[in-house]
Design an enzyme around this catalytic site. Structure first.
Site, PDB file in Angstrom:
ATOM      1  N   GLU A   1      34.451  43.245  52.997  1.00  0.00           N
ATOM      2  CA  GLU A   1      34.907  41.911  53.589  1.00  0.00           C
ATOM      3  C   GLU A   1      36.212  41.657  52.774  1.00  0.00           C
ATOM      4  O   GLU A   1      36.031  41.084  51.594  1.00  0.00           O
ATOM      5  CB  GLU A   1      33.991  40.889  53.759  1.00  0.00           C
ATOM      6  CG  GLU A   1      34.484  39.787  54.474  1.00  0.00           C
ATOM      7  CD  GLU A   1      33.746  38.340  54.518  1.00  0.00           C
ATOM      8  OE1 GLU A   1      33.909  37.488  54.540  1.00  0.00           O
ATOM      9  OE2 GLU A   1      32.203  38.722  54.153  1.00  0.00           O
TER      10      GLU A   1
ATOM     11  N   ARG B   1      32.722  40.168  43.895  1.00  0.00           N
ATOM     12  CA  ARG B   1      31.820  38.752  43.909  1.00  0.00           C
ATOM     13  C   ARG B   1      31.910  38.328  42.750  1.00  0.00           C
ATOM     14  O   ARG B   1      31.040  38.421  41.833  1.00  0.00           O
ATOM     15  CB  ARG B   1      30.350  39.310  44.212  1.00  0.00           C
ATOM     16  CG  ARG B   1      29.560  38.271  44.846  1.00  0.00           C
ATOM     17  CD  ARG B   1      28.141  38.600  45.457  1.00  0.00           C
ATOM     18  NE  ARG B   1      28.189  39.630  46.494  1.00  0.00           N
ATOM     19  CZ  ARG B   1      28.366  39.335  47.908  1.00  0.00           C
ATOM     20  NH1 ARG B   1      28.495  38.284  48.242  1.00  0.00           N
ATOM     21  NH2 ARG B   1      28.691  40.274  48.635  1.00  0.00           N
TER      22      ARG B   1
ATOM     23  N   ARG C   1      39.714  40.291  46.283  1.00  0.00           N
ATOM     24  CA  ARG C   1      39.279  41.460  47.239  1.00  0.00           C
ATOM     25  C   ARG C   1      40.494  42.036  47.820  1.00  0.00           C
ATOM     26  O   ARG C   1      40.560  43.273  48.195  1.00  0.00           O
ATOM     27  CB  ARG C   1      38.592  41.016  48.283  1.00  0.00           C
ATOM     28  CG  ARG C   1      36.919  40.467  47.854  1.00  0.00           C
ATOM     29  CD  ARG C   1      36.037  40.067  48.933  1.00  0.00           C
ATOM     30  NE  ARG C   1      34.740  39.989  48.382  1.00  0.00           N
ATOM     31  CZ  ARG C   1      33.676  39.225  49.070  1.00  0.00           C
ATOM     32  NH1 ARG C   1      33.897  39.670  50.474  1.00  0.00           N
ATOM     33  NH2 ARG C   1      32.463  38.958  48.726  1.00  0.00           N
TER      34      ARG C   1
ATOM     35  N   ARG D   1      32.383  29.626  43.213  1.00  0.00           N
ATOM     36  CA  ARG D   1      30.888  30.001  44.114  1.00  0.00           C
ATOM     37  C   ARG D   1      30.201  30.249  43.032  1.00  0.00           C
ATOM     38  O   ARG D   1      30.245  31.179  41.991  1.00  0.00           O
ATOM     39  CB  ARG D   1      31.271  31.014  45.071  1.00  0.00           C
ATOM     40  CG  ARG D   1      32.283  30.364  46.295  1.00  0.00           C
ATOM     41  CD  ARG D   1      32.426  31.612  47.302  1.00  0.00           C
ATOM     42  NE  ARG D   1      33.326  30.915  48.302  1.00  0.00           N
ATOM     43  CZ  ARG D   1      33.475  31.630  49.342  1.00  0.00           C
ATOM     44  NH1 ARG D   1      32.967  32.714  49.823  1.00  0.00           N
ATOM     45  NH2 ARG D   1      34.742  31.241  50.230  1.00  0.00           N
TER      46      ARG D   1
ATOM     47  N   SER E   1      37.538  36.191  56.590  1.00  0.00           N
ATOM     48  CA  SER E   1      36.996  35.832  57.986  1.00  0.00           C
ATOM     49  C   SER E   1      37.566  34.738  58.698  1.00  0.00           C
ATOM     50  O   SER E   1      38.679  33.772  58.157  1.00  0.00           O
ATOM     51  CB  SER E   1      35.429  35.284  57.405  1.00  0.00           C
ATOM     52  OG  SER E   1      35.520  34.201  56.772  1.00  0.00           O
TER      53      SER E   1
END
Length: 521
Positions: free
Chosen positions: A422, A347, A463, A333, A425
């Site tokens: 987070e 991130r 994470r 990403r 999801s």
């Protein structure tokens, strides 16, 4: 409210044009210049190009809902985050109406053309060739045929242009939103459930970077010239922790009937666009390879894209539904918003992730909602086994990606950050992706129906590592390994390694050690 001139329906593989009354005509003044591979609003569609080159059927978007419930679609668009607004929806309706009007005229003219051709053939068969020129009906038929051909030669390019513009605009529409989804930005997220207790410490908890460096697990320093910003290395128990988490998640899901997959990291832009992502957009999160050498190849930011590509242009047998798939892949990403989380593993540009992907029927309309609930239950089971404190959130409209009908996030408590973060999801995409990628299922009677797709994170490795290190740290700087992970890691406690840490000897430091002296021979 605008009403479509026509709807295209597919019945048994045959395209039918179903005429609808026109509530109003579009009044916009349009001046078009046809530019291949690019739409009039400037956005390039890899998916449309993919279709035009003959690789797939055209996406069969649900334009009936857009035309008949335009106000509702506008409200949905404006509640979401993105650059689409009400006028864009109205333009989409107008282009669709114009396209259907042209298709209707072409269809009528082609019927007339066939009738005239049959008439001419009958006259030729019944009459002498010399006498044909004196027959009024023969000359009138030829004249009418020429007029129809001339008109069709005008309409065919117009149809192509409108079709291209329609898809360029309509493919950007988001999915419909579940009525119970909160409206607004991330501050409106609804807490559905709190699981576990926040860990308590008799010392000030440290962050994962400090812990990781002291235990020889993580390296982020001195990497700008090696792998760039937002990159990292895992070493020793850090590397073993990644492998342990992947295997733990894969084993858990395979025991529940999930089919494991290995998917490509590089995929065509059409697959991304079919999943609801925009690889060609400004400030896209998608990495694209050098287009001069590798045209239209992009690095996947989630295993979801690879799995969806596997099912693209295929039908699943009814008896195999729902299909539950799991894959472990490296994700890439761009993270163009460089002002957020600039340090640490939260991130980063590349990471490994275990992803769940499901395909369901659409007979009752509830199948995909039920599968999303199952996926969230599995996420909770795994995070509870890792002895984490977390909360489940029903995410608001501005936090839904274009394909999501509804999305649940799970945020774990990260003591070093003193906040929730987070870690997963899960989204129900209903038929949004299947209509774009032609993912169908075959009923018992042999008929085809668009499937629903559901995706959810099983384990985002970096994470989850943050949450484990910060939650299970001890006063002496070691980290306790959750019981469920011990068989995979082969450790009960992560301790400082026996080997000596590397010493940085590069430039840009206050007291640099001397370079080696030249060898003497």
């Amino acid at each position: 409210m605008a009403t479509c001139i026509g709807m295209v329906a597919r019945v048994g593989g045959t395209v039918l044009t179903v005429l609808k009354p026109v509530a109003r005509q579009c009044s916009r003044q349009r001046t078009r210049v046809f530019i291949p591979h690019r739409f009039s609003h400037g956005a390039r569609s890899s998916l449309y190009e993919h279709v035009r080159e003959g690789y797939s059927d055209k996406p069969e978007l649900d334009m009936r809902a857009v035309c008949e419930e335009t106000d509702k679609v506008i409200a949905n668009v404006e509640n979401r985050k993105g650059d689409l607004r009400g006028d864009d929806v109205r333009n989409i309706v107008c282009v669709w109406q114009e396209l259907q009007a042209v298709k209707t005229e072409i269809s009528g003219l082609e019927e007339q053309k066939k009738h005239i051709s049959d008439t001419v053939k009958a006259l030729v068969a019944k009459n002498d060739k010399k006498a044909l020129g004196n027959l009024p009906e023969y000359t009138q038929a030829l004249q009418k045929g020429r007029e129809i051909r001339n008109r069709l030669n005008q309409l065919y390019p117009k149809e192509t242009e409108l079709d291209q513009e329609h898809y360029g605009r309509a493919l950007r529409l988001p999915n419909a939103t579940h009525p119970d989804v909160p409206v607004g930005d991330e501050s409106q997220a609804r807490v559905v459930e709190l699981v576990g207790q926040k860990p308590e410490f008799d010392f000030k908890p440290r962050g994962h970077v400090e812990l990781g460096e002291e235990l020889g697990l993580i390296r982020q320093r001195h990497l700008a010239h090696v792998s760039g910003h937002r990159s990292y290395y895992l070493r020793g128990a850090g590397a073993r922790l990644q492998t342990a988490l992947q295997n733990f998640a894969l084993d858990t899901l395979q025991r529940r009937g999930f089919i494991p997959m290995v998917v490509p990291d590089m995929l065509k832009g059409a697959v991304f666009e079919g999943c609801g992502m925009q690889p060609n957009a400004h400030r896209s999160q998608v990495y694209s390879l050098d287009q001069a050498r590798f045209p239209d190849l992009n690095l996947a930011g989630t295993g979801e894209v690879g799995v969806a590509g596997y099912f693209m242009d295929h039908a699943v047998n009814w008896k195999d539904l729902p299909v539950r798939t799991v894959c472990s892949s490296t994700c890439y990403r761009a993270e163009t918003d460089t002002g957020r989380e600039t340090w640490g593993l939260y991130r980063v540009h590349h990471f490994n992730k275990v992803e769940m992907f499901g395909i369901t029927a659409d007979e009752t309309g509830e199948e995909s909602s039920q599968l999303l609930g199952e996926f969230v239950s599995l996420q909770k089971e795994m995070f509870s086994a890792l002895e984490l404190h977390y909360r489940v959130l029903d995410m608001p409209t501005q936090e839904l990606g274009p394909p999501a009908h509804r999305k649940y996030d799970i945020e774990a408590w990260m003591p070093g950050r003193d906040s929730y973060g987070e870690i997963s999801s899960g989204s129900n995409c209903t038929d949004y992706q299947s209509r774009r990628l032609n993912i169908l299922y075959e009923r018992e009677d042999g008929s085809l129906q668009y499937a629903h797709t559901v995706n959810a994170t099983a384990c985002a490795i970096p994470r989850t590592i943050i949450a484990i290190l910060e939650t299970h740290q001890t006063k002496d700087g070691t980290v306790r390994v959750p019981r469920a992970l011990q068989p995979y890691l082969g450790l009960e406690v992560i301790e400082t390694p026996k080997y000596t840490p590397l010493k940085y000897i590069g430039p840009n430091q206050p007291s640099r050690p001397p370079r080696p002296a030249p060898k003497t021979r």
